[in-house]
Design an enzyme around this catalytic site. Structure first.
Site, PDB file in Angstrom:
ATOM      1  N   THR A  84       0.974  -1.296  -0.265  1.00  0.00           N
ATOM      2  CA  THR A  84      -0.060  -0.030  -0.151  1.00  0.00           C
ATOM      3  C   THR A  84       0.933   1.184  -0.005  1.00  0.00           C
ATOM      4  O   THR A  84       1.834   1.140   0.807  1.00  0.00           O
ATOM      5  CB  THR A  84      -0.935  -0.053   1.143  1.00  0.00           C
ATOM      6  OG1 THR A  84      -1.687  -1.540   1.377  1.00  0.00           O
ATOM      7  CG2 THR A  84      -2.006   1.027   1.256  1.00  0.00           C
ATOM      8  N   GLU A 126      10.008  -6.846  -1.885  1.00  0.00           N
ATOM      9  CA  GLU A 126      10.642  -6.249  -2.744  1.00  0.00           C
ATOM     10  C   GLU A 126      11.713  -6.147  -3.048  1.00  0.00           C
ATOM     11  O   GLU A 126      12.217  -5.583  -4.102  1.00  0.00           O
ATOM     12  CB  GLU A 126       9.983  -4.518  -2.093  1.00  0.00           C
ATOM     13  CG  GLU A 126       8.805  -4.442  -1.951  1.00  0.00           C
ATOM     14  CD  GLU A 126       7.999  -4.684  -0.705  1.00  0.00           C
ATOM     15  OE1 GLU A 126       8.584  -5.606  -0.111  1.00  0.00           O
ATOM     16  OE2 GLU A 126       6.884  -4.243  -0.516  1.00  0.00           O
ATOM     17  N   ARG A 132       5.233   6.965   0.552  1.00  0.00           N
ATOM     18  CA  ARG A 132       4.493   6.693   1.791  1.00  0.00           C
ATOM     19  C   ARG A 132       5.412   6.625   2.984  1.00  0.00           C
ATOM     20  O   ARG A 132       6.418   6.537   2.892  1.00  0.00           O
ATOM     21  CB  ARG A 132       3.718   5.173   1.630  1.00  0.00           C
ATOM     22  CG  ARG A 132       3.784   4.577   2.872  1.00  0.00           C
ATOM     23  CD  ARG A 132       2.876   3.144   2.854  1.00  0.00           C
ATOM     24  NE  ARG A 132       3.023   2.391   4.103  1.00  0.00           N
ATOM     25  CZ  ARG A 132       2.627   1.039   4.098  1.00  0.00           C
ATOM     26  NH1 ARG A 132       2.225   0.621   3.234  1.00  0.00           N
ATOM     27  NH2 ARG A 132       2.799   0.700   5.379  1.00  0.00           N
ATOM     28  N   ASN A 175      -4.488  -8.498   3.389  1.00  0.00           N
ATOM     29  CA  ASN A 175      -4.416  -7.074   3.847  1.00  0.00           C
ATOM     30  C   ASN A 175      -4.355  -6.080   2.626  1.00  0.00           C
ATOM     31  O   ASN A 175      -4.828  -4.990   2.788  1.00  0.00           O
ATOM     32  CB  ASN A 175      -3.405  -6.876   4.841  1.00  0.00           C
ATOM     33  CG  ASN A 175      -3.531  -5.470   5.493  1.00  0.00           C
ATOM     34  OD1 ASN A 175      -4.517  -5.051   6.127  1.00  0.00           O
ATOM     35  ND2 ASN A 175      -2.635  -4.671   5.575  1.00  0.00           N
TER      36      ASN A 175
END
Lengths: 1210, 335
Positions: A31, A64, A114, A1031
């Site tokens: 996210t 990642e 973020r 999630n």
């Protein structure tokens, strides 16, 4: 050429370019960047080609770090490659970014910037992740808006190929990544025009190939590394020029002109703000308003942040500038200044030396910080910044947007309303006076009611049917059940630069009647606004059922009120409880944005586009909903005075609530978190536990009602309740003296209880989410009417008051002595107090019952390391915390480190516990005289293998501490007394757990998990296996089963689920269990207890049904049963301790297949939908899956034999 | 030996027709049934209700949790294209069967709404079905539903389909009508080219262990043919439309008995599921032997030779039969 206007968000805009100009795309969800990966995956799945005619290869990695590695490899071998990420994900890519840049490999990484988790995790936007990449050598290009996200993505891809410097292209997470705007979409022709194919060829020619081999990635020594590192300077020197040239080419092509640094404002401005990201648009908008009011202010938007072109920067500034406010959306604690500020200072200093630009006076530079974690940044704040930097002695290193009453960094801004979100007044006036004005609308919806989808749809309709600019931004809840969404929609004739929430709305829609009591919605209503409410109340009843405060606001602000019974209309139209279409029609009917007929035609057209391929029946119901909506809406005749006796509900419920809950938590719940000053917060991220119980959310329409005459006190309902709302308690009959008259109690069943023991099964009506798992699992049926069980769902209203009183009384009853309970049984365990309650997990969650059970068994002495994911969100997302304490104040100590390191994090807990226990024991042996030998011996040789043992030891520790206290306690002169006093609690056995999902255990954290399992240390890993990344929205993991559909496996996962259980067994030294509460709850408890008792590492893999499986969660346990019955999910336990006893350690706890795999699988949309999209693959997978299940079952049976102890030879 | 028969105006090589069952979903099995002697094939039923329900369920579960939580705006990938939402597979399967076999293919449609019937009936015709079998599976459990309304619904559904297709249409019924003979006549008047007697309704059982209603499907047995046998015998003299006997056909004897009371074809599934497609071959051979021994040269000769019009005492098929059995039972038990 005419370019299409599209209404999309920045994630889609950036990935649209990325998909068209790359060949290999490596992805991993995080996210708010996940949708970029999802888009590119979906496009490739659909066979969409890039501009060179090939479909980009999209592959999901395990982390990642893995994605960056794959990109690096693809680039080295000559492919054009990209990835998308954010936050800690970007940090995980960092080592590879150094290499990609060091090797001058052209590539662009798109980042939805973020917040990096520090004292707390935050999914929202600021620049802390990208700013951490400054050292890597990546160029950094920032987009401030959705249009720019597409434009800069294009420019960066073009510039990287020419410059060879790889780029991070970034924009603000959520604020820009998820903001929907009408933008001009670049065409394939544009992309071909922008990308110089010669550079692509040049990149390919540099590739590693055995046809002309070279070596890269060498190791260098002190003699040459330095010089070689400097050899890339030319590329960095040339890069800004190339970017500017690319921007100029882009301007020629599209008419949209960009510069490395764009100045906006008058030539004679004296005060200038420098910043980048979405905030720059807000400043731009405010600059226009301020200058219209006769001020002289300007803004510099930093676009190319790295390489930082000093000359270009100073040239962008007006000569008249006297003071510069440099705003950073990140915090570099302990630095001389935040990053952009330091760059500006450096630039001006160099300008003095180099003389690029002569200013009228040497400008002073003031640093400020704003917008961390998407904190609102409004025009009022921008004005405050201009005011501040205009002062003779401005506050340097200020913060704006918060109240810092501790180190006094904050500057004030003028609040209109109390929430700090007041709009600049002149702007409002402009709007009112103008011929066409900006329309601003706020929509409050419930997660599941389709409000956001409908609003996204409305923006498209308005975008496509009018010349208006359109913007949509959506604020979601931190809870996953009963969640509220707020949609912020703006439409108007001018470009919309307002990168902040709507402060004064022309239109406010309340799609759920009960929100009207909870949220002060009308505080944001403009005078003369329109209010639309979905309510069951008719024209004669509505007014009286609005709270007095709302009535007052309606009268004061002269608000027109419209209402409709949306649920009834939806139901009558065959839409079930989806009210989206109904409410959308009402919005168009009363908002006057489009003529009603035109709007309805457009809605129907949109419906056809959305549902046209979903079947005739769905299409027809939607059309019916459209036609019925207008007919059933009415306007309320607003009386002139307040008459209601209804009050707004308080944010928290409870007497004698802790001060922190009253002062901080309740304000956050009430939506006033923005107003809390710095001093309200703990400095290190430490929050109190046990606060979820004060947030009485009351979201269930129906709750379970007990029938004591039928109940058999089995405890199953309490065990499966995902929110710990149903509880069972045993107590002495005498305590019933003060019970409310309708309190239900039963004589305790079974011989184990003392005489006069009573049992109650009680629901907390305000905390129940109405999931029905308890009713489904209840085995006790009325003999005379078998449809009636010991608990049955019923409408909440008639029971609410009674059950509230009952719950309060129930809660006041003391807990039964846990040392006297048979905790190894389902029933016995359910008399234990859950120390995890009322979380924000989805209604019917399949994970939380396991979490709760573990806290019942060990919560009073457990430490939990929690991997990032669903369990860390429902476990630790503010405002409230579900982990709690018992009457003695003991309870789980919980923390979340990261996604990838959870097993290791938990191992760290264990290392401490072991070390401190060992120290405590040593000190106890050594401590002189004061501690009686008998107590010493008892403490050192205590058997703590069961509840009574732990209980006795706890008593001894209390005694020890009291002895030590007499000897001076923590102030004792004797060092060993002091030390022992501080470590004494470690003499009570601790239970160390690591919780996490399959994304952690199977993928990103597998290396660590594997390592911990072979560490020999006593730690228990609980894998809540939902078989997808729940999630982040259901992306595939290695736990995803063959043939099921998940994101990144849209055509069905083509490989079988990794058997984590068998892998763990093969190590030989860890306790391993696979469990499914819905299939065998006794085995579940047994496995948990054995794992805890096992003196080494243990892993439990728990089947967790999930909304990402696509069926009604109330059948979750039933599906678990079917998973086991089909032998897809064989239950087993592997206990190496038994091997030492000469027994077989492998225990297969389930039976051979009873049903076909498809009879389990095809109850779930994740399997079924493949038969609707790829029927042939579905059939093939289903056949293969059945074979796999059979083969796996054979292996498991074989395992029994393999581990059967060999008979001693005679 | 001439086994030919005429059903719904189609000339069939024998009276053996596999009824609507999952067997027809497998192209290989269809071919094997043809080879074993099936004279036509009734497709498995297309359930209108199921199509609608599945589509709605999919839409619901794809969207129910979407757009409510910032980290997960959806939980499923949205398929670029949906497949088979409007029964395209079924229609495609008709086409494939038509390509594979030479015998006529009868589409089977199960539903109750007027609109649904028409669109799917037409689609089946376009896909190449030689005839249609409407399977009106309706249990009149609603106490406010009168027999008049139920009957009218059957008539209306049938008419709606007949108006939309030009291929012959049969209707498969349950036996539960107050005045079945009259109902049969009305259906014939409304355009039914044939009646298929009878549907076996799902009859749930109780699981005593779980105390739950247990849906289970039992295969039929030979005894169950008595109900259609009796009704076909009684209807044959009054109905010109084709009559198909279904339920309880397990042997050559069953087939012969049905033909004798007046059936034009006999339909079977349970026997084929139990014993395989080759059962058709065995039945055909046994039929031939019996006909040979009993000197019947053709099926046409056999058809109706024992209908109520042809037997000496027609009441044996009617009430008397029932009374006699009961009385004998009574006497036996008393005796």
């Amino acid at each position: 050429m005419k370019r299409p206007l599209v209404t999309i968000d920045a994630n889609e805009a950036a990935s649209y370019i990325a998909h068209h100009v790359n060949e290999v795309i490596a992805i991993y969800p995080i996210t708010p960047a996940s949708p970029m990966g999802e888009w590119t995956d979906a496009w490739s799945m659909a066979g969409k080609k890039n501009i060179w005619g090939t479909v980009p290869d999209v592959i999901e990695l395990q982390s990642e770090g893995g994605a960056a590695g794959a990109v690096h490899g693809a680039l080295q071998t000559g492919a054009l490659s990209t990835t998308f990420t954010a936050s800690q994900g970007l940090l995980l890519m960092m080592p590879n970014l150094y290499k990609i840049a060091g090797e001058l490999s052209p590539a662009v990484i798109h980042v939805s910037a973020r917040t990096v988790a520090s004292h707390a995790l935050s999914i929202f936007g600021d620049h802390s992740d990208v700013m951490a990449m400054r050292m890597t050598g990546m160029a950094m290009l920032c987009s401030n808006s959705v249009q720019e996200a597409m434009d800069m993505a294009m420019i960066s891809h073009a510039a990287t190929l020419e410059s060879r410097v790889p780029f991070i292209h970034f924009f603000d997470g959520f604020r820009t990544s998820h903001e929907v705007q009408k933008i001009e979409q670049l065409t394939l022709g544009d992309m071909e025009e922008m990308i110089d194919y010669d550079h692509v060829i040049a990149h390919r020619n540099r590739a590693l190939t055995p046809d002309k081999p070279v070596i890269r990635g060498t190791a260098q020594n002190p003699d040459v590394f330095f010089q070689a590192r400097e050899s890339s300077n030319t590329y960095y020197n040339n890069c800004p020029g190339i970017v500017q040239k690319t921007m100029d080419r882009f301007a020629k092509l599209t008419g949209r002109s960009y510069n490395l640094f764009d100045y906006h404002g008058p030539e004679d401005a004296e005060r200038v703000i420098v910043l980048m990201g979405s905030g720059a648009e807000t400043v731009h908008e405010t600059v226009d308003r301020m200058n219209a009011d006769g001020e002289r202010v300007g803004v510099v938007k930093v676009r190319l942040y790295r390489p930082f072109d000093v000359a270009a920067f100073v040239k962008a500034l007006p000569q008249s500038v006297r003071s510069l406010g440099v705003l950073d959306r990140t915090k570099e604690p302990g630095s001389a200044g935040d990053p952009l500020y330091q760059d500006v200072i450096t630039a001006l200093q160099e300008n003095r030396v180099e003389g690029y630009r002569k200013f009228d006076v040497e400008p002073k530079v003031v640093a400020g910080r704003y917008g961390l974690s998407s904190k609102e940044f409004t025009p009022a704040m921008v004005r405050a910044v201009y005011d501040e930097i205009g002062r003779d002695k401005p506050k340097n290193h200020f913060t704006i947007g918060i109240k810092d009453d501790v180190t006094q960094t904050s500057i004030e801004w003028k609040n209109g309303s109390g929430n700090g979100r007041s709009v600049a007044k002149s702007g409002t006036a402009d709007k009112k006076q103008g011929k066409q004005k900006l329309f601003e609308g706020l929509f409050y919806g419930l997660g599941a009611d389709g409000t956001v989808s409908a609003n996204k749809n409305s923006i498209k309709i308005i975008g496509e049917n009018t010349d208006y600019h359109a913007q949509g931004y959506f604020v979601y809840d931190s809870k996953k059940s009963g969640a509220m969404t707020v949609s912020h929609l703006r439409f108007g004739p001018d470009p919309i630069r307002s990168a902040y929430l709507i402060q004064e709305a022309d239109f406010i829609a309340c799609h759920q009647y009960r929100f009207v009591e909870r949220m002060d919605m009308l505080r944001n209503a403009r005078h003369g606004a329109t209010f639309l409410i979905n309510t069951q109340y008719g024209p004669d009843e509505l007014w009286e059922n609005l709270p007095d405060k709302v009535q007052q606001q309606i009268i004061d602000k002269n608000i027109r009120v419209f209402a409709i019974d949306g649920y009834q209309v939806a139901k009558d139209s065959g839409m079930g409880n989806r009210i989206n279409t109904v409410m959308q029609v009402c919005f168009f009917a009363i908002s006057d944005i489009l003529p009603q007929d035109e709007a309805i035609a457009a809605i129907k057209d949109a419906i056809k586009k959305t549902y046209g391929q979903k079947g005739e029946a769905i299409l027809k119901s939607n059309y019916a909903a459209v036609d019925n909506a207008v007919e059933h809406m009415f306007e309320l005749d607003v009386p002139g005075k307040v008459t209601s006796t209804r009050k707004m509900l308080p944010p928290i419920i409870g007497e004698n609530t802790p001060e922190f809950v009253d002062n901080v938590i309740s304000e956050i719940i009430a939506g006033n978190g923005d107003d809390l000053p710095v001093s309200a917060f703990p400095q290190d991220g430490t929050f109190p536990v046990g606060t979820a119980c004060y947030e009485k959310r009351n979201i269930a329409q129906e709750i379970p009602i007990l029938e004591p005459d039928i109940c058999i006190q089995c405890g199953k309902c309490a065990m499966v309740c995902p929110h710990s709302c149903i509880r069972m308690k045993a107590y002495d009959e005498d305590l019933l003296a003060d019970a409310p008259p309708e309190f239900k109690s039963m004589k305790a069943k079974g011989r184990e209880w003392p005489d006069n023991t009573m049992v109650s099964v009680q629901v907390s009506p305000d905390d129940c989410t109405g999931c029905e798992l308890c009713v489904e699992v209840c085995p006790a049926k009325d003999k005379k009417q078998v449809g009636r069980k010991a608990i049955n769902m019923d409408k909440i209203e008639p029971h609410l008051e009674t059950e509230r009183k009952n719950w309060d009384f129930f809660a006041s009853l003391p807990e039964f002595d846990r040392t006297q309970l048979k905790t190894a049984t389902v029933k016995g365990s359910q008399f234990l107090q859950p120390l995890f309650e009322f979380s924000g997990a989805c209604s019917g969650c399949g994970e939380t019952p396991y979490v709760k059970l573990v806290t019942q068994l060990y919560g009073d002495r457990m430490l939990i390391a929690n991997a990032t994911g669903c369990s860390s969100i429902y476990g630790g997302n503010l405002p409230t915390t579900p982990y709690t304490t018992n009457a003695e104040g003991l309870g789980p100590a919980w923390s979340n480190s990261l996604f990838e390191d959870n097993a290791e994090f938990g191992l760290g807990f264990r290392l401490t516990v072991d070390k401190q226990t060992e120290q405590a024991q040593r000190l106890l042996r050594e401590v002189n005289g004061s501690v009686p030998d008998k107590l010493k011996d008892a403490l050192l040789n205590a058997d703590q293998s069961d509840e009574p043992g732990v209980f006795e030891q706890r008593k001894r520790v209390a005694e020890l501490k009291s002895v030590l206290q007499d000897a001076g306690g923590e102030n004792a002169k004797d060092k060993s007394v002091r030390q022992l006093y501080s470590l004494a609690d470690f003499l009570v056995r601790k239970s160390v757990w690591a919780f996490g999902g399959d994304g952690w255990a199977y993928d990103i954290g597998y290396g660590g998990l594997d390592h911990v399992l072979s560490s020999g240390r006593d730690i228990n890993l609980l894998v809540l296996d939902t078989e997808v990344y729940s999630n982040t929205g259901g992306q595939r993991s290695k736990a995803t089963p063959l043939g099921s559909v998940a994101k990144f496996a849209a055509a069905g996962k083509e490989t079988a689920k990794k058997d984590l259980g068998l892998l763990a067994v093969s190590g030989g030294s860890a306790y391993v269990a696979r469990i499914a509460m819905g299939a065998n709850d006794t085995q579940t408890i047994r496995a948990i207890m054995e794992a805890e008792a096992y003196p080494g590492p243990s892993v439990i893999i728990a089947y967790s049904h999930c909304i990402a499986h696509g069926y009604n969660m109330k059948y979750g346990l039933d599906q678990q049963q079917k998973a086991v019955d089909s032998a897809y999910w064989p239950l087993f336990r592997f206990n190496p301790a038994l091997q030492a006893e000469g027994k077989n350690p492998f225990m297969l706890d389930s039976k051979p297949p009873k049903i076909a795999f498809k009879d389990y699988a095809y109850n779930e949309m994740r399997y079924l939908m493949l038969s609707k999209s790829h029927p042939e693959a579905a059939a093939r997978f289903m056949e293969q899956a059945q074979k796999d299940v059979n083969e796996r079952w054979r292996q498991y049976e074989e395992m029994k034999n393999v581990y059967e102890p060999k008979k001693e030879e005679e | 030996m001439n086994l030919e028969t005429n059903y719904l105006g189609l000339k069939l090589k024998s009276p053996l027709v596999p009824s609507a069952s999952p067997l027809s979903s497998d192209l290989g099995k269809v071919k094997r049934m043809e080879d074993a002697g099936a004279s036509a094939i009734v497709m498995y039923s297309l359930f209108e209700e199921q199509i609608t329900k599945e589509n709605r369920a999919m839409d619901h579960f794809m969207n129910v949790s979407a757009e409510s939580y910032a980290e997960a705006l959806s939980y499923f990938p949205e398929p670029e294209q949906y497949h088979n939402l409007e029964a395209e597979d079924y229609l495609e399967h008709i086409r494939k069967i038509k390509e594979t076999v030479d015998i006529p293919v009868i589409g089977s449609l199960n539903g109750i709404s007027e609109g649904g019937w028409m669109s799917y009936a037409k689609k089946m015709e376009d896909a190449g079905a030689d005839a249609l079998e409407l399977n009106i599976y309706y249990v009149a459990a609603d106490p406010d539903m009168t027999s008049d309304k139920v009957e009218q619904m059957y008539i209306d559904d049938l008419k709606a389909v007949k108006e939309n297709v030009s291929i012959p249409v049969s209707i498969k019924l349950g036996p539960y009508f107050s005045a079945f003979a009259n109902m049969a006549k009305r259906l014939e008047a409304a355009g039914a080219d044939g009646l298929v007697l009878f549907n076996r309704f799902y009859q749930p059982d109780i699981d005593l262990e779980t105390k739950e209603v247990a849906p289970s499907l039992e295969l039929s047995n030979s005894f169950e043919k008595r109900l259609p046998l009796r009704w076909i015998a009684m209807l044959r003299p009054h109905i010109k439309a084709s009559l198909a006997a279904t339920t309880g056909i397990h042997s050559a004897e069953d087939v012969i008995k049905m033909l004798m009371v007046g059936a034009d074809v006999t339909m079977m599934t349970s026997a084929l599921l139990r014993e395989g497609c080759d059962k058709l071959y065995n039945i055909t051979e046994e039929m031939k032997i019996w006909m040979n021994e009993n000197e019947y040269a053709s099926v046409e000769e056999l058809k109706g030779c024992m209908s109520s019009a042809s037997v000496a005492d027609a009441t044996t098929f009617e009430r008397a039969n029932y009374i006699r059995i009961l009385q004998s039972y009574k006497m036996d038990s008393l005796g």
